[in-house]
Design an enzyme around this catalytic site. Structure first.
Site, PDB file in Angstrom:
ATOM      1  CD  GLU A 143      -2.917  -1.135   2.362  1.00  0.00           C
ATOM      2  OE1 GLU A 143      -2.620  -0.445   3.362  1.00  0.00           O
ATOM      3  OE2 GLU A 143      -3.946  -1.840   2.307  1.00  0.00           O
ATOM      4  CD  GLU A 278      -4.248  -5.937   2.511  1.00  0.00           C
ATOM      5  OE1 GLU A 278      -4.886  -5.173   3.278  1.00  0.00           O
ATOM      6  OE2 GLU A 278      -3.017  -6.054   2.539  1.00  0.00           O
TER       7      GLU A 278
END
Length: 354
Positions: A143, A278
């Site tokens: 991320e 995710e």
């Protein structure tokens, strides 16, 4: 190694994350999960998943002067990858948060140093694992914190270094499908800031990754704040008349629809397959009575709806499972016993693929 990225994505039904494990600071079991076993992977496969994402740390296992990764760690990661591929599952292996050396440093000032480390690590990882077939896919990061066009340009340089490093190792890696992450793996930031893909000498071998914990108040928030409350109840027909303060007020079905369709139009329809690396929503098991039942049913609806909509628009969803089983947790499987812990959530996820 004949399949394109789009062909591989089409074969992935639904994915599962081995969360809080190989990426754990301090070692594989440092965050409370046992070591990954073949028995666990067999249970994941039997339950209906055919892809596994392995969040992985590397920096803590590397010499900080030479960037050389410990052979024992490379071997352990290879062992876990082999568990998955031997069970006919696709594997996405990344460099996860890993102390934030890349993720927190998408800046011009850090660009040279981060690219040097990115190159060194991926040359070693790719070389050590290059004999696996197309079931193994590498992912550049997790991320990466990006909020501006300047930072986006830096992130693209990190992705370019990743691609070039993997390709340079030759063999199957010359054709292996690779995954790059959108800015902060955020749907809307990716739509607005990611105006181009990096270059790749192998054609049609790149995927894009985004994540989704939308709405935050339902998926992740664990206490009411002055600016707003947690959402216990999500979705049409799942709100509470007795606890109106904790009903979702945004981010419901229409928002899931909108985000998926926008990503599809910009990337998938232009030939770039997309994974949702995710997603999920915490299980608020401290609620009681009707509130608990209504929340669990709303969560089951959320998981099924999310998967169904992602699949309908061609995105491949990977459920986030961090292995915890208590309140405010995501765990679907009991990793101590390699059994299903949350059958309601599991059934909802798998049902969404049909």
């Amino acid at each position: 190694m004949n399949s394109t990225a789009a062909q591989l994505a089409a074969r992935m039904t639904i994915g599962w994350n081995i969360g809080n494990t190989l990426e754990a600071t301090g070692g594989e079991t440092a965050w409370g999960n046992p070591k990954v076993t073949d028995a666990l992977i067999k249970e994941i496969k039997k339950s209906g998943f055919n892809a596994v994402r392995i969040p992985c740390s590397w920096d803590q296992y590397a010499n900080q002067s030479t960037a050389k990764i410990k052979a024992a760690w490379l071997n352990r990661v290879k062992e876990v990858v082999k568990y998955c591929i031997d069970n006919d599952m696709y594997v996405i292996l990344n460099i996860h948060w890993d102390g934030g050396w890349l993720e927190n440093n998408c800046t011009p000032e850090k660009k040279a140093a981060v690219n040097a480390k990115q190159k060194a690590y991926w040359e070693q990882i790719a070389t050590y694992l290059r004999d696996f077939d197309e079931h193994l896919i590498f992912a550049s990061a997790n991320e990466p914190a990006v909020a501006s066009p300047v930072q986006m340009d830096v992130l693209l340089s990190y992705h370019q270094t990743f691609i070039d490093a993997v390709r340079s190792t030759g063999g199957k890696n010359a054709y292996r499908t690779l995954v790059i992450q959108g800015p902060s793996t955020d749907f809307d930031k990716t739509l607005h800031l990611m105006t181009k893909m990096p270059e790749d000498q192998a054609k049609n071998r790149l995927m894009l990754e985004v994540h989704s914990y939308t709405p935050y108040q339902f998926a992740l928030m664990t206490q009411d704040e002055k600016w707003g409350n947690q959402f216990y109840y999500w979705g049409l027909g799942y709100h509470s008349s007795a606890d109106i303060a904790h009903n979702a007020t945004w981010g419901e079905e229409s928002e899931i629809d909108r985000a998926a369709k926008d990503i599809k139009a910009k990337f998938i329809d232009e030939g770039v397959p997309v994974i949702i690396g995710e997603f999920g929503a915490i299980r608020r098991s401290s609620l009681v009575g009707d509130a608990l039942n209504r929340h669990l049913n709303a969560r089951a609806h959320y998981l099924k709806y999310f998967v169904k909509q992602a699949k309908a628009d061609g995105l491949v969803p990977f459920y986030w499972d961090e292995g915890r089983l208590g309140n405010n947790s995501f765990g679907v499987f009991n990793r101590q016993t390699n059994t299903v812990f949350d059958k309601q959530a599991l059934d909802s996820l798998i049902c969404g693929t049909n």
